[in-house]
Design a protein around this motif. Sequence first.
Motif, PDB file in Angstrom:
ATOM      1  N   ALA A 281       0.897  -1.054   0.010  1.00  0.00           N
ATOM      2  CA  ALA A 281      -0.005   0.168  -0.051  1.00  0.00           C
ATOM      3  C   ALA A 281       0.843   1.446  -0.250  1.00  0.00           C
ATOM      4  O   ALA A 281       0.727   2.273  -0.678  1.00  0.00           O
ATOM      5  CB  ALA A 281      -0.892  -0.090   1.200  1.00  0.00           C
ATOM      6  N   GLY A 282       1.992   1.249   0.952  1.00  0.00           N
ATOM      7  CA  GLY A 282       2.813   2.524   0.865  1.00  0.00           C
ATOM      8  C   GLY A 282       3.558   2.604  -0.492  1.00  0.00           C
ATOM      9  O   GLY A 282       3.504   3.829  -0.935  1.00  0.00           O
ATOM     10  N   PHE A 283       3.896   1.517  -1.184  1.00  0.00           N
ATOM     11  CA  PHE A 283       4.716   1.734  -2.267  1.00  0.00           C
ATOM     12  C   PHE A 283       3.740   2.213  -3.318  1.00  0.00           C
ATOM     13  O   PHE A 283       4.044   2.981  -4.137  1.00  0.00           O
ATOM     14  CB  PHE A 283       5.273   0.296  -2.778  1.00  0.00           C
ATOM     15  CG  PHE A 283       5.858   0.361  -4.070  1.00  0.00           C
ATOM     16  CD1 PHE A 283       7.216   0.408  -3.906  1.00  0.00           C
ATOM     17  CD2 PHE A 283       5.222  -0.086  -4.928  1.00  0.00           C
ATOM     18  CE1 PHE A 283       7.868   0.545  -5.396  1.00  0.00           C
ATOM     19  CE2 PHE A 283       6.036  -0.262  -6.413  1.00  0.00           C
ATOM     20  CZ  PHE A 283       7.291   0.146  -6.606  1.00  0.00           C
ATOM     21  N   SER A 284       2.702   1.552  -3.613  1.00  0.00           N
ATOM     22  CA  SER A 284       1.505   1.964  -4.460  1.00  0.00           C
ATOM     23  C   SER A 284       1.068   3.673  -4.125  1.00  0.00           C
ATOM     24  O   SER A 284       1.052   4.231  -5.330  1.00  0.00           O
ATOM     25  CB  SER A 284       0.040   1.211  -4.365  1.00  0.00           C
ATOM     26  OG  SER A 284       0.471  -0.137  -4.537  1.00  0.00           O
ATOM     27  N   ALA A 285       1.027   3.833  -3.014  1.00  0.00           N
ATOM     28  CA  ALA A 285       0.620   5.451  -2.727  1.00  0.00           C
ATOM     29  C   ALA A 285       1.796   6.121  -3.321  1.00  0.00           C
ATOM     30  O   ALA A 285       1.616   7.391  -3.845  1.00  0.00           O
ATOM     31  CB  ALA A 285       0.371   5.580  -1.481  1.00  0.00           C
ATOM     32  N   LEU A 286       3.013   5.856  -2.984  1.00  0.00           N
ATOM     33  CA  LEU A 286       4.327   6.655  -3.520  1.00  0.00           C
ATOM     34  C   LEU A 286       4.185   6.681  -5.006  1.00  0.00           C
ATOM     35  O   LEU A 286       4.693   7.798  -5.527  1.00  0.00           O
ATOM     36  CB  LEU A 286       5.638   5.950  -2.770  1.00  0.00           C
ATOM     37  CG  LEU A 286       7.022   6.668  -3.171  1.00  0.00           C
ATOM     38  CD1 LEU A 286       6.967   7.946  -2.355  1.00  0.00           C
ATOM     39  CD2 LEU A 286       7.958   5.589  -2.638  1.00  0.00           C
TER      40      LEU A 286
ATOM     41  N   GLY B 141     -10.713   3.818  -6.344  1.00  0.00           N
ATOM     42  CA  GLY B 141     -10.043   2.774  -6.946  1.00  0.00           C
ATOM     43  C   GLY B 141      -8.812   2.159  -6.252  1.00  0.00           C
ATOM     44  O   GLY B 141      -8.629   0.925  -6.192  1.00  0.00           O
ATOM     45  N   PHE B 142      -8.059   3.093  -5.832  1.00  0.00           N
ATOM     46  CA  PHE B 142      -6.668   2.686  -4.931  1.00  0.00           C
ATOM     47  C   PHE B 142      -7.317   1.893  -3.586  1.00  0.00           C
ATOM     48  O   PHE B 142      -6.768   0.766  -3.292  1.00  0.00           O
ATOM     49  CB  PHE B 142      -5.924   3.866  -4.679  1.00  0.00           C
ATOM     50  CG  PHE B 142      -4.930   3.759  -3.400  1.00  0.00           C
ATOM     51  CD1 PHE B 142      -3.562   3.055  -4.177  1.00  0.00           C
ATOM     52  CD2 PHE B 142      -5.121   3.868  -2.288  1.00  0.00           C
ATOM     53  CE1 PHE B 142      -2.703   2.854  -3.416  1.00  0.00           C
ATOM     54  CE2 PHE B 142      -3.823   3.514  -1.416  1.00  0.00           C
ATOM     55  CZ  PHE B 142      -2.696   3.281  -1.903  1.00  0.00           C
TER      56      PHE B 142
END
Length: 420
Positions: free
Chosen positions: A187-192, A293-294
């Motif tokens: 989740a952190g990687f995707s948000a970044l 969507g996220f």
Amino acid sequence: MLVNGPTLLVLAALVLCYLVTGLARRLNVRCLSESIPPEFEGVFDPGQYRRSQEYLRAGARLEQLRESFDTLLACGFVLAGGIGWADALARGLAGSLGLGELGTGLIFLGGLGLAQAVLSLPFDIYSTFRLEARFGFNRTTPGLFIADRLKGLALGAVLGGALCSGVIWAYMRMGSVAWLVAWGVVAGFSALMLWLGPAWLLPLFNRFTPLEPGELREAIEAYAAGHSIGLDGIFVMDGSRRSAKANAFVTGLGRRKRISLYDTLLDRLSNEQVVAVLAHEVGHSVRRHILKGFAVAMLKTGLLLAVLQAMLASAPLQQAFGAAQPSVHVGLTVFALAYQPLALLLAASANALSRRFEFEADAFAADTPERAGALSGALKALSVANLANLTPHPLTVWLHYSHPPVLERVRRLEGASRPR
């Protein structure tokens, strides 16, 4: 040859997905209609319409060949004990380099990823320089094609390596809460990536230049001001370096937005139509479709990581694929193969949500009959320019379409554009 219950289950999963997607592709081709829909009469001339159908047929033939190759290769790899062989090779290389289990996992996954990229290269070359060129879309030079692939591999090694390291470490060290930690990592990687991608990663592949002052810029700024949207810039992207196809997108997670227009879009649409397309993209942002969507994607990821943890607990399962000892990287690979039917269903569900978002963004953009008409006209013009399929089969739409069929969108917009 490895023939046992787990390997047969994986083979069945791969073949099932192959058959379903192949069926959808054949039905899609059979669904082609010789008659131009009334909404596109005078927009698509008969010659262009026939050309759009031949483009679909040619693309379908290539995709069928690619999927057949990929499925045969994957099945052969599993049956020949390729997973165990690759694991042994990675362990030997990691040992010679003095690396531990984490390093072994990165070598294993990186090697499989590199092999996949190399094996898919002939299809990518044919698609770019033969199929797309045949229909007038390709503008990619061999040098640019090679540079894109090298940049993609480098980014995959750096970013993909970082993500895989976090996930492997979580499952190696965190015990019963490993899936939660891995979920946080993903989740952190995707948000970044959502934050860094538009400003830092896309410019590695394309040039973004500020839109010059003039009527179009003034119209975009007036629209943004009228909807209380702050702008971090309006840019033109050199999409024509690679393709004649056109697009536009809006990025930014806060109130301030960065607008990017393909240069090919500006060549094909009027100012009013460009503003209508941007209004649609702004609609995604205002309706918080990106964040929704996220959130949905992260819920799906959490579910899959929890299932993965249960699979990693079964050493005999991995040994059935030829692995000498259980490991996170082998478990990840087996899981990725076995869950393909579920992945297809989850992707179809995500596409259904995405199509709903597209209709909502269209409705947001169609805030006046004039803008609804402009967006409808833009969709028609882009459909002709991109040789879009106007009559896709429902199964293809359900499985693969993240956007509603353009004919459905045009009909809704033309209904909104009629005076009430």
